[in-house]
Design an enzyme around this catalytic site. Sequence first.
Site, mmCIF file in Angstrom:
data_model
loop_
_atom_site.group_PDB
_atom_site.id
_atom_site.type_symbol
_atom_site.label_atom_id
_atom_site.label_comp_id
_atom_site.label_asym_id
_atom_site.label_seq_id
_atom_site.Cartn_x
_atom_site.Cartn_y
_atom_site.Cartn_z
ATOM 1 N N GLU A 270 0.848 -1.148 -0.192
ATOM 2 C CA GLU A 270 -0.016 -0.162 0.044
ATOM 3 C C GLU A 270 0.738 1.250 0.166
ATOM 4 O OE1 GLU A 270 -3.070 -0.325 -0.597
ATOM 5 O OE2 GLU A 270 -3.211 -2.429 -0.321
ATOM 6 N N HIS A 279 -0.123 -1.223 -9.830
ATOM 7 C CA HIS A 279 -0.116 -2.823 -9.743
ATOM 8 C C HIS A 279 0.686 -3.631 -11.049
ATOM 9 C CE1 HIS A 279 -4.079 -3.341 -7.267
ATOM 10 N NE2 HIS A 279 -3.171 -3.039 -6.670
#
Length: 315
Positions: A270, A279
Amino acid sequence: MMIMLINIKSSTSSPPFEFLKELQGCKKGACDKVQGLRDLKNYLQHFGYLPSNNHTKTPIQTQTHSLADHDHDHNHDDDFDDLLVSAIKTYQTNYNLKPTGTLDTETLYNMMKPRCGVADIVNNNTTRMRSGKKRAHPDNHQDHHHYHTVSHYTFFEGKPKWPASKSKLTYGFLPGTPSEAAAAVGRAFNTWASNTHFSFVQAQDYAKADVRVSFERGDHGDGDSFDGAGGVLAHAFSPTDGRLHFDAEETWAVGVVPGAFDVETVALHEIGHILGLHHSSVEGAIMFPQIGAGSTKGLHGDDIQGINALYNVVV
């Protein structure tokens, strides 16, 4: 050491993604209308594979405005239509699966894994986790068609990042955060500091910190409700928002504890979002969307290459 952080379990409730089991083997032409496909479409919309009507800035927003509005209606039916086939193929490509468009066992098993809540696709339904690939120079300068890929990291749309004047960031914890959890997140910040041009220092005032870390449940006011144990583990916003939320209903631990999720590992992922990384399709990278229970993970070369590329750091 085990940390129980508002761990809520119910013997009558199923994990959020459990419904996917009922769709095994479905494909277009064989099951064109099956109860439960609308739930799959909601899942795929949530993670960016199908268009969304939601224009509110949330951690999982997908900006798929290029599709006609009438296409959005198909997200709420049980039809195995061409749009769903395309979404499944894109999902399979991102997770290194054969892009068949069929809900085979491997695909559904992958979809059911606990993961980060940030969407995989964030740019006009074309940006994939694989789109961050950088192409090296051709192996043969006379042949401009043969390239090799050197990375799989991606960025948020528009490549938001912290300004040069904010290379030293403060972070704080919502009052009441268990000390063991805070210490684990602090170690994750230190790991990023050791591998980037950033430095981090804990602030005494949570409200004034650049990065604000908290454990939340359900609808916690950011437009992206948590779904209970076994689904979305955490989410964070791109720069320079600074919010980082863990789902308090998960079983959290420090280190490897069977059936529990390591706070430091999830924090590493995170914080990557907080710094501007999206991602990665590299399974070994910390920015891969899925994080397994009973395991730990560190930074990967792909993560470090990505953050250096975003901030134009030459190493």
